[in-house]
Design a protein around this motif. Sequence first.
Motif, PDB file in Angstrom:
ATOM      1  N   THR A   1      -6.072   7.188   5.325  1.00 18.86           N
ATOM      2  CA  THR A   1      -6.649   6.204   4.403  1.00 18.86           C
ATOM      3  C   THR A   1      -5.674   5.053   4.163  1.00 18.86           C
ATOM      4  O   THR A   1      -6.063   3.879   4.155  1.00 18.86           O
ATOM      5  CB  THR A   1      -7.018   6.884   3.063  1.00 18.86           C
ATOM      6  OG1 THR A   1      -7.829   8.026   3.339  1.00 18.86           O
ATOM      7  CG2 THR A   1      -7.776   5.930   2.169  1.00 18.86           C
TER       8      THR A   1
ATOM      9  N   HIS B   1       0.537   5.911  -0.557  1.00 15.72           N
ATOM     10  CA  HIS B   1      -0.246   7.056  -1.032  1.00 15.72           C
ATOM     11  C   HIS B   1       0.658   7.903  -1.893  1.00 15.72           C
ATOM     12  O   HIS B   1       1.828   8.126  -1.562  1.00 15.72           O
ATOM     13  CB  HIS B   1      -0.846   7.862   0.120  1.00 15.72           C
ATOM     14  CG  HIS B   1       0.123   8.307   1.167  1.00 15.72           C
ATOM     15  ND1 HIS B   1       1.047   9.303   0.969  1.00 15.72           N
ATOM     16  CD2 HIS B   1       0.308   7.870   2.436  1.00 15.72           C
ATOM     17  CE1 HIS B   1       1.758   9.478   2.070  1.00 15.72           C
ATOM     18  NE2 HIS B   1       1.343   8.611   2.980  1.00 15.72           N
TER      19      HIS B   1
ATOM     20  N   VAL C   1       0.854  -1.187   0.000  1.00 20.21           N
ATOM     21  CA  VAL C   1       0.000   0.000   0.000  1.00 20.21           C
ATOM     22  C   VAL C   1       0.890   1.237   0.000  1.00 20.21           C
ATOM     23  O   VAL C   1       1.983   1.236   0.575  1.00 20.21           O
ATOM     24  CB  VAL C   1      -0.955   0.007   1.228  1.00 20.21           C
ATOM     25  CG1 VAL C   1      -0.177  -0.071   2.542  1.00 20.21           C
ATOM     26  CG2 VAL C   1      -1.861   1.237   1.219  1.00 20.21           C
TER      27      VAL C   1
ATOM     28  N   VAL D   1      -3.447   4.758  -2.658  1.00 18.08           N
ATOM     29  CA  VAL D   1      -4.302   5.842  -2.176  1.00 18.08           C
ATOM     30  C   VAL D   1      -3.933   7.123  -2.915  1.00 18.08           C
ATOM     31  O   VAL D   1      -2.771   7.531  -2.916  1.00 18.08           O
ATOM     32  CB  VAL D   1      -4.122   6.027  -0.650  1.00 18.08           C
ATOM     33  CG1 VAL D   1      -4.948   7.221  -0.167  1.00 18.08           C
ATOM     34  CG2 VAL D   1      -4.523   4.745   0.083  1.00 18.08           C
TER      35      VAL D   1
ATOM     36  N   VAL E   1      -6.233   1.080   5.144  1.00 18.09           N
ATOM     37  CA  VAL E   1      -6.070  -0.021   4.190  1.00 18.09           C
ATOM     38  C   VAL E   1      -5.066  -1.038   4.730  1.00 18.09           C
ATOM     39  O   VAL E   1      -5.295  -2.258   4.686  1.00 18.09           O
ATOM     40  CB  VAL E   1      -5.592   0.502   2.808  1.00 18.09           C
ATOM     41  CG1 VAL E   1      -5.222  -0.661   1.890  1.00 18.09           C
ATOM     42  CG2 VAL E   1      -6.670   1.363   2.168  1.00 18.09           C
TER      43      VAL E   1
ATOM     44  N   THR F   1      -5.930  -4.934   5.500  1.00 19.62           N
ATOM     45  CA  THR F   1      -5.411  -5.954   4.570  1.00 19.62           C
ATOM     46  C   THR F   1      -4.096  -6.584   5.030  1.00 19.62           C
ATOM     47  O   THR F   1      -3.713  -7.640   4.523  1.00 19.62           O
ATOM     48  CB  THR F   1      -5.131  -5.313   3.188  1.00 19.62           C
ATOM     49  OG1 THR F   1      -4.136  -4.294   3.364  1.00 19.62           O
ATOM     50  CG2 THR F   1      -6.394  -4.717   2.601  1.00 19.62           C
TER      51      THR F   1
ATOM     52  N   GLU G   1      -7.280  -0.390  -9.238  1.00 24.44           N
ATOM     53  CA  GLU G   1      -8.240   0.693  -9.060  1.00 24.44           C
ATOM     54  C   GLU G   1      -7.812   1.492  -7.830  1.00 24.44           C
ATOM     55  O   GLU G   1      -7.752   0.953  -6.721  1.00 24.44           O
ATOM     56  CB  GLU G   1      -9.653   0.136  -8.877  1.00 24.44           C
ATOM     57  CG  GLU G   1     -10.730   1.178  -8.665  1.00 24.44           C
ATOM     58  CD  GLU G   1     -10.843   2.204  -9.809  1.00 24.44           C
ATOM     59  OE1 GLU G   1     -10.540   1.848 -10.970  1.00 24.44           O
ATOM     60  OE2 GLU G   1     -11.208   3.358  -9.516  1.00 24.44           O
ATOM     61  N   PRO G   2      -7.472   2.776  -7.995  1.00 26.56           N
ATOM     62  CA  PRO G   2      -7.004   3.556  -6.844  1.00 26.56           C
ATOM     63  C   PRO G   2      -8.062   3.649  -5.740  1.00 26.56           C
ATOM     64  O   PRO G   2      -9.266   3.577  -6.008  1.00 26.56           O
ATOM     65  CB  PRO G   2      -6.745   4.941  -7.437  1.00 26.56           C
ATOM     66  CG  PRO G   2      -6.629   4.745  -8.896  1.00 26.56           C
ATOM     67  CD  PRO G   2      -7.486   3.573  -9.235  1.00 26.56           C
ATOM     68  N   THR G   3      -7.584   3.806  -4.512  1.00 25.14           N
ATOM     69  CA  THR G   3      -8.449   4.126  -3.372  1.00 25.14           C
ATOM     70  C   THR G   3      -8.378   5.635  -3.193  1.00 25.14           C
ATOM     71  O   THR G   3      -7.300   6.181  -2.937  1.00 25.14           O
ATOM     72  CB  THR G   3      -7.918   3.435  -2.099  1.00 25.14           C
ATOM     73  OG1 THR G   3      -7.802   2.033  -2.350  1.00 25.14           O
ATOM     74  CG2 THR G   3      -8.853   3.687  -0.923  1.00 25.14           C
TER      75      THR G   3
ATOM     76  N   ARG H   1      -8.572  12.596  -4.459  1.00 25.02           N
ATOM     77  CA  ARG H   1      -9.664  12.654  -5.443  1.00 25.02           C
ATOM     78  C   ARG H   1      -9.357  13.549  -6.630  1.00 25.02           C
ATOM     79  O   ARG H   1      -9.865  13.334  -7.724  1.00 25.02           O
ATOM     80  CB  ARG H   1     -10.924  13.271  -4.788  1.00 25.02           C
ATOM     81  CG  ARG H   1     -11.622  12.386  -3.840  1.00 25.02           C
ATOM     82  CD  ARG H   1     -12.941  12.967  -3.333  1.00 25.02           C
ATOM     83  NE  ARG H   1     -13.302  12.192  -2.148  1.00 25.02           N
ATOM     84  CZ  ARG H   1     -13.647  10.903  -2.203  1.00 25.02           C
ATOM     85  NH1 ARG H   1     -13.739  10.270  -3.368  1.00 25.02           N
ATOM     86  NH2 ARG H   1     -13.916  10.225  -1.098  1.00 25.02           N
TER      87      ARG H   1
ATOM     88  N   CYS I   1      -8.933   9.443  -1.663  1.00 21.26           N
ATOM     89  CA  CYS I   1      -9.031  10.104  -0.359  1.00 21.26           C
ATOM     90  C   CYS I   1      -9.196  11.602  -0.588  1.00 21.26           C
ATOM     91  O   CYS I   1      -9.165  12.079  -1.726  1.00 21.26           O
ATOM     92  CB  CYS I   1      -7.770   9.822   0.469  1.00 21.26           C
ATOM     93  SG  CYS I   1      -6.273  10.591  -0.216  1.00 21.26           S
TER      94      CYS I   1
ATOM     95  N   HIS J   1      -2.448  -1.451  -3.179  1.00 24.10           N
ATOM     96  CA  HIS J   1      -3.478  -0.487  -2.799  1.00 24.10           C
ATOM     97  C   HIS J   1      -2.870   0.900  -2.924  1.00 24.10           C
ATOM     98  O   HIS J   1      -1.924   1.229  -2.210  1.00 24.10           O
ATOM     99  CB  HIS J   1      -3.945  -0.742  -1.370  1.00 24.10           C
ATOM    100  CG  HIS J   1      -4.377  -2.168  -1.135  1.00 24.10           C
ATOM    101  ND1 HIS J   1      -5.634  -2.621  -1.476  1.00 24.10           N
ATOM    102  CD2 HIS J   1      -3.696  -3.235  -0.661  1.00 24.10           C
ATOM    103  CE1 HIS J   1      -5.710  -3.922  -1.195  1.00 24.10           C
ATOM    104  NE2 HIS J   1      -4.551  -4.326  -0.699  1.00 24.10           N
TER     105      HIS J   1
END
Lengths: 325, 325
Positions: free
Chosen positions: B135, B79, B77, B102, B139, B143, B121-123, B105, B125, B100
């Motif tokens: 965020t 960001h 994960v 992040v 995750v 996970t 597919e991005p998560t 938006r 925030c 994952h």
Amino acid sequence: MLNNFAIDLAAIQTAATRIANQVIKTPVVSAPLIDVESGAELFFKCENLQHIGAFKARGACNAVACLDEQQAAAGVVTHSSGNHAAALARAAALRGIAAHIVMPRNSASVKIDAVRGYGVEPTFCEPNAESRQATADEVAAKTGATFVHPFNNANVMAGQGTVALELLQQADRLDVIVVPVGGGGLLAGTLVAVKSINPRIKVYAAEPEWADDAFRSMKSGKIESPERYDSIADGLRTPLGTLTFPIVHQLVDGILLASESAIESATRTLILRGKLVVEPSGAVPLAAILQNRNLFSGTRVGVIISGGNIDPTELARLAGPAISV
Amino acid sequence: MLNNFAIDLAAIQTAATRIANQVIKTPVVSAPLIDVESGAELFFKCENLQHIGAFKARGACNAVACLDEQQAAAGVVTHSSGNHAAALARAAALRGIAAHIVMPRNSASVKIDAVRGYGVEPTFCEPNAESRQATADEVAAKTGATFVHPFNNANVMAGQGTVALELLQQADRLDVIVVPVGGGGLLAGTLVAVKSINPRIKVYAAEPEWADDAFRSMKSGKIESPERYDSIADGLRTPLGTLTFPIVHQLVDGILLASESAIESATRTLILRGKLVVEPSGAVPLAAILQNRNLFSGTRVGVIISGGNIDPTELARLAGPAISV
């Protein structure tokens, strides 16, 4: 078979040695996203990263280096509105001799500036073939300068063939090589180099649909002229020459046509995905590959990017946000 | 001297072996017209031609390869709104594990699409540091995924150091290397590689004036934060990390600042004269060189071009016809 041609492999190898210190051994690069798009493994030979931004630096250097002392003292002359103009100006400057570059009055200012950048003030003529040749002839008569044709000259062709020599060293196990064709100097040099070294490698020429004279020449068996002169690939609007035609006719494995929209799209793809600045003429091989995916599927393809001298306005139009191709 | 750092030369050499099949050995290219402009001999290490268009592919691949089987099964994960996002998504896909990512938006759609291009597919925030970290933590807790920091991670730093290993092999007798600095992963990796192999080669970092936190950190002796976040070099708006700072502080020969107009101008120069598509962050070293010509006059300079992911709108603005910088 190769012996009746204007050049042979030895001429290309000699040219490579002769110009080694004056040209860049340009890199061969991959572009994984374009491999995905094409379904083939593409090896881009980056002559956009060559001196003067195009392969033309090679042939011009070889032609100038081949002059004897007496010829050299009288300088060189050519007419060109494109990359050969800057290439010959640079080659002459490196040898310290005079270059007379005849350019149409309406040449792009970026091309005129490139020639001036090598210390040569262009000789301007009217923008038509007759005035170009007449002006060049006049300069030659007055100065005794040697005329260096942009492609229909054995020393120029041998110089351009050094691109393929390097590509064969840099990328192994190629199945096919795709080369743009205008006057055929680069194509003829590539054909003689590749077919002499490894005739199993196919060589395809790529040509704009709107300048399909080489395609028609292969069918008719004689040099055909372009029927229109408005392809965006401005470096490829030229007919084959008497020295290049026989080589192309006998050795090429095929001529692939690219539509204008495919050329624009391939230019954009190379810039935005490949991160390589190319001129539209240099993107014609990729355009032809993407229009003929089945021919290349799963193969290792050498792709010669002939040059990168794109005008900022064209660059913005083709790689900027607004285009929809 | 080098022993108290998060990485050493052996870690970088091991990383190079580990990721050899997953990254491109990018070319080092010359740009004669830019040599004339700078008065130095510049050797551009082209990480714009790397997978995902930036050096970040290296660190991400090394970090993912270093996970043991159990860690790998739980995925990774991070960001990121930038190149690390695509780099980690790709590295995870190559190992066949979950990533994952992040992303704020409001991330650029081209960056979101790059992540999706690797099947992730991005998560999303909120666009602030707190939401990003919260965020990502959420995750990770859910996970069990391993957090892979974009620069403050020893395996990432070792991976980025492989750029300099290659550069030293590809260009000999360098006097100096110039590297962009954001969080300092690339810079720290470069410093450890270069100062271990040949400490006589100077290493300068290049940083935007508008994100001069590393410059101030060297003066104060502690990690300083950026004071503004609006430099066009969006990859360099980050403070140094706890693992990168000590290396930079002890080993760097200097931090050179580049103005926004110098960065824009250098981006344009690399595109139009160098024929290389670069993002503004990747042009900061050239900008710093051109702002400090006297420092580099007559020397052989390795210049790391960190990436080429420029938005088409920016490309058109910076390299198109209208700009006057």
